[in-house]
Design a protein around this motif. Structure first.
Motif, short mmCIF file in Angstrom:
data_model
loop_
_atom_site.label_atom_id
_atom_site.label_comp_id
_atom_site.label_asym_id
_atom_site.label_seq_id
_atom_site.Cartn_x
_atom_site.Cartn_y
_atom_site.Cartn_z
N THR A 215 37.44 41.83 30.58
CA THR A 215 37.63 41.06 31.81
C THR A 215 36.81 39.77 31.82
O THR A 215 37.14 38.83 32.53
CB THR A 215 37.23 41.87 33.06
N LEU A 232 46.21 48.68 40.62
CA LEU A 232 46.74 49.13 39.34
C LEU A 232 48.25 48.90 39.24
O LEU A 232 48.78 48.71 38.14
CB LEU A 232 46.42 50.61 39.14
N ASN A 235 48.47 45.38 38.37
CA ASN A 235 47.58 45.05 37.24
C ASN A 235 46.67 43.87 37.53
O ASN A 235 46.48 42.98 36.69
CB ASN A 235 48.40 44.76 35.98
N ILE A 254 44.59 42.94 34.50
CA ILE A 254 44.06 44.11 33.81
C ILE A 254 44.73 44.27 32.45
O ILE A 254 45.95 44.42 32.35
CB ILE A 254 44.26 45.38 34.65
N PRO A 256 45.98 46.19 29.22
CA PRO A 256 46.46 47.57 29.05
C PRO A 256 45.44 48.52 28.45
O PRO A 256 45.43 49.71 28.76
CB PRO A 256 47.67 47.41 28.11
N LYS A 259 43.19 49.73 31.39
CA LYS A 259 43.81 50.25 32.61
C LYS A 259 43.53 51.73 32.82
O LYS A 259 43.16 52.14 33.94
CB LYS A 259 45.31 49.96 32.59
#
Length: 364
Positions: A215, A232, A235, A254, A256, A259
């Protein structure tokens, strides 16, 4: 029966105590006790007289707990400090405030990385100056301003040495860059990132390092992240930034690979925050930066077998991977929460040799 050795004067005393308060026979019956001048404190029970005597002879008092703040206050009371100009004194106070996260830390527990990270933050993030039209201009501290942090730490550690609390000065090895003197910074390699992923089942806090890497969040931003900031389904992570206007109005998408980790942390959260630490007494808290670094981040790296690197390495890694994976300058600037891409390019994106670059490209 061999004659017992006599205890040296002032060492303490040894008493045989056969029974426990409940009336059971003790396995270790020889109680070693410090002398009256040391409070007659018991230091333990031992199987033999000689073991108890060795414990007394070799006993060393734990070093007294003296905080970073207490030592700075002691330094401020010295003639050396009082002879400084008021302007210089204020500058030291400002530098001291930069270390607010360790003000109450015992000087014996402070790590080099905690001191260096404050310098790195100041060097990399600079400060914002508001223009007449309301916009902000990014500026960087001069080398002398950043060096003052190192001088401050040195004064505090020299005070501790004079008080016979320490025998070393951590300030000696602090690295200072400053304006146009950017130091070479590290990033996590693909191999190290995979090691963190592979350690997750037995290394719970490795999850947090991976989220920081994917991030690019600042540590303070991440510690303030709540479940309510995360969607979520879309995303996205929103309303989590700090520092600048660009940082506060920031949206993160986000990846993958993280996640499932975020989903797990959201499900397990008891405080509403993503980052939680279980204290020795069992209480669950949202940790301070200092607690996060000392109790979670560095132990997780060690457990994963990854070389020790400062938390800002996660942010450097994110910027470098994103840039070399084709993310546009404007998009990366927004993701990093910077007001100008030059900040991102000059402070965060690291030069990669061909090998590391090819390794990073394997991250999908």
């Amino acid at each position: 029966m061999a004659k017992r050795r006599k205890l040296p004067n002032g060492t303490g005393s040894i008493e045989r105590v056969k029974l426990t308060p409940q009336g059971k026979t003790r396995l270790n019956q020889y109680r070693a006790r410090l002398p009256a001048k040391k409070g007659r404190k018991d230091i333990g029970f031992f199987k033999t007289y000689n073991e108890a005597m060795e414990a007394l002879i070799n006993y060393q008092e734990a070093p007294p707990e003296v905080t970073f703040k207490a030592l700075y206050e002691k330094y401020k009371n010295t003639n050396e400090f009082k002879k400084l100009s008021e302007k210089t004194q204020r500058r030291y106070d400002v530098a001291f405030d930069k270390y607010k996260d360790i003000h109450e830390e015992n000087i014996h527990d402070i790590r080099f990385s905690q001191l260096q990270e404050v310098i790195d933050d100041m060097e990399n993030d600079g400060y914002q100056v508001q223009n007449q039209d309301g916009s902000y201009k990014q500026k960087y501290y001069s080398k002398s301003s950043i060096e003052r942090l190192k001088h401050l730490v040195s004064k505090i550690y020299k005070t501790a040495i004079k008080e016979n609390l320490l025998t070393y000065n951590l300030a000696t090895n602090l690295e200072v860059g400053g304006l146009k003197i950017q130091r070479k910074k590290q990033i996590f390699t693909n191999k190290e990132i995979n090691s963190l992923f592979n350690s997750i089942n037995t290394n719970y806090y490795a999850r947090h390092i991976l989220i920081l890497i994917f991030t690019g969040m600042r540590t303070g931003e991440y510690l303030g992240l709540k479940k309510d900031n995360i969607n979520l389904k879309d995303n996205t992570i929103i309303d989590f930034g700090e520092k600048t206007e660009a940082g506060r109005d920031r949206k993160m998408f986000i990846h993958p690979k993280i996640k499932p980790i975020l989903a797990e942390l959201m499900l397990n959260s008891q405080t509403g925050y993503i980052v939680e630490y279980k204290q020795p007494n069992g209480k669950i808290i949202n940790p301070s930066i200092n607690t996060f670094n000392k109790k979670m981040y560095y132990p997780a790296l060690e457990k994963a077998g990854v070389e020790k690197k400062i938390p800002y390495t996660c942010r450097y890694t994110f910027a470098t991977i994103a840039h070399n994976s084709g993310v546009t300058d404007k998009a990366l600037q927004k993701l990093m929460g910077h007001t100008n891409f030059n900040i991102t390019a000059n402070s965060y994106i690291q030069d990669l040799d061909e090998y590391i670059y090819s390794e990073l490209q394997k991250i999908q």
